[in-house]
Design an enzyme around this catalytic site. Structure first.
Site, mmCIF file in Angstrom:
data_model
loop_
_atom_site.group_PDB
_atom_site.id
_atom_site.type_symbol
_atom_site.label_atom_id
_atom_site.label_comp_id
_atom_site.label_asym_id
_atom_site.label_seq_id
_atom_site.Cartn_x
_atom_site.Cartn_y
_atom_site.Cartn_z
ATOM 1 N N LYS A 76 10.337 9.346 -21.022
ATOM 2 C CA LYS A 76 9.039 8.668 -20.578
ATOM 3 C C LYS A 76 8.019 8.391 -21.773
ATOM 4 C CE LYS A 76 8.474 11.532 -17.337
ATOM 5 N NZ LYS A 76 9.831 12.284 -17.037
ATOM 6 N N GLY A 122 7.613 17.933 -20.784
ATOM 7 C CA GLY A 122 8.261 17.943 -22.192
ATOM 8 C C GLY A 122 8.470 16.459 -22.553
ATOM 9 N N HIS A 123 7.592 15.880 -23.417
ATOM 10 C CA HIS A 123 7.707 14.791 -23.774
ATOM 11 C C HIS A 123 7.767 14.564 -25.196
ATOM 12 C CE1 HIS A 123 6.528 12.829 -20.251
ATOM 13 N NE2 HIS A 123 5.168 12.926 -20.486
#
Ligand code: IMP
Length: 429
Positions: free
Chosen positions: A16, A40-41
């Site tokens: 994302k 968590g990106h």
């Protein structure tokens, strides 16, 4: 007044951050409507890798104003650590704003998260241990502490006292832990007050006014559809609503104002933590996807469980979110495979289920029914249009579109922002 929602369509970690980052240059506001520092990106810009846990990925878009929405739970220590980490690398975080109504994660929430998981034993959820569930429990129990409470010491003390009266009983009598002191918690929160004050806003007013003025607002959902507390694989879920409806509630943007709803979906499937996962691979192929896809949690470093693309999940996610588009990520990870299975239905005790089984029991017993597609060996990381893809990769994408319930508008072919094929513009078309 485009208001675009981005939602993970599987169990999280679909990329994302990359989608937000791709649109970031063209949006005015990026709001995170749910979750906390359990997210968590990973965002890669010009080869530089950024790992974000609490902050919206939009923090890295120079023109966008990032907002932590009312639906989030905020760990202030983690917030300022992340801000400092980004500033140290030259990123500008000065535009960040936080909803006065967002809830706070208290130190006792993290203690409770860990002891509850231990207490559950074999039935543990596999949480991130960040106190997210207990913070949302307090919100719903009306025992939560909100961001605005930090600016009123007397109210803050009353609320901490109220919350701890019950928690200390639990901690001491059930979990055999030491009790938590009210003053310690009050001091902990007050220590952040001065740094927090300039960041706090009435975010629903800010966002709705922005839409009135024709600005572009992106809602960047945390977690994913099947981790949604209502629509996910309960109880192996997070404690918020990461689906599109939750984005509306968690940012205070009414559903009628949402113009696009983009599902982010990996070209295969992964999951962190416990819970059912019908297409999970337990052999070398699972390890191969894990290594090739770099499938290790941003937040906890845990290896992600890996499996094939599951179109039953994709169709269900399309329905519960009302997706207008899919963004398929990590197609490049499948390069080099001879044949690629796609789950099109489930077998449950000898019976075919074309759609999500109604009960948890059936879902736990579901085994995948696959269709197989020929793979490709050519490097696709430089592809920038569908026509640049090898024929078999094109066929794979066509198949995914046919079985997933929503048109595919973008495809990720590598980790960098530029490594994307855009078929339909995600803001205007
Ligand atoms: P919690 O959100 O820490 O309570 O964890 C509940 C479940 O959601 C666990 O299985 C976590 O591994 C999972 N989870 C939470 N956040 C994420 C995420 O951002 N990506 C993937 N899994 C997540």
């Amino acid at each position: 007044m485009p208001a675009i929602v981005i939602v993970g369509a599987q169990w999280g970690d679909e990329g994302k951050g990359k989608a937000t980052d791709l649109l970031g240059g063209r949006v005015d506001y990026v709001v995170k409507p749910n979750g906390g520092n359990n997210a968590g990106h990973t965002v890669v810009i010009g080869g530089e890798k950024y790992e974000l846990k609490l902050l919206p990925a939009g923090i890295l878009s120079p023109n966008a104003i990032p907002i932590i929405g009312n639906g989030c739970v905020v760990n202030l220590e983690a917030l300022f650590e992340e801000i400092e980490g980004l500033e140290a690398r030259g990123a500008d975080t000065s535009k960040l704003r936080i909803s006065a109504n967002a809830h706070l994660v208290a130190p006792y929430h993290q203690i409770l998260d860990k002891v509850t998981e231990r207490f559950l034993g074999k039935r543990a959820i596999g949480t991130t241990g960040r106190g997210i569930g207990p913070a949302y429990m307090d919100k719903v129990a009306r025992l939560g502490i909100r961001v605005q409470d930090v600016f009123d010491e007397s109210i803050l003390r009353q609320k901490v006292e109220g919350s701890l009266r019950q928690k200390n009983e639990l901690l001491v009598k059930v979990y055999n832990r030491r009790n938590v002191l009210v003053e310690e918690v009050v001091e902990y929160f007050l220590a952040f007050a001065d740094r927090l004050r300039p960041l706090v806003v009435d975010s629903t007013y800010v966002l709705n006014t922005a839409l009135d003025e024709g600005k572009v607002v992106l809602m960047e959902g945390g977690q994913a559809t099947f981790l949604d507390v209502d629509h996910g694989t309960y109880p192996f879920v997070t404690s918020s609503n990461p689906t599109a409806g939750g984005a509306s509630v968690g940012s205070g943007i009414g559903p009628t104002r949402i113009t696009r709803c983009v599902g982010i979906i990996k070209a295969y499937t992964t999951r962190v933590g416990a819970g059912p996962f019908p297409t999970e691979l337990f052999d070398d192929m699972g390890i191969y996807l894990q290594k090739t896809g770099g499938e290790f949690g941003v937040n906890t470093g845990r290896p992600r469980r890996c499996g094939w693309y599951d179109s039953v999940l994709a169709r269900h996610a399309s329905r519960v979110n009302g997706f207008t588009d899919y963004f398929v990520t990590k197609l490049d990870v499948l390069t080099g495979l001879e044949s690629i299975p796609v789950c099109v239905a489930y077998d449950v005790d000898g019976q075919r289920h074309d759609e999500m089984p109604m009960t948890q029991t059936d879902f736990h017993h579901a085994t995948p029914i696959f269709e197989y597609f020929d793979g490709w060996t050519e490097d696709i990381s430089g592809a920038r249009s569908l026509a640049d893809l090898p024929v078999n990769a094109q066929k794979y994408i066509e198949a995914l579109e046919r079985v997933s319930g929503t048109r595919i508008s973008a495809i990720g072919v590598g980790p960098d922002r530029e490594q994307t094929i855009v078929i339909n513009d995600l803001i205007t078309s």
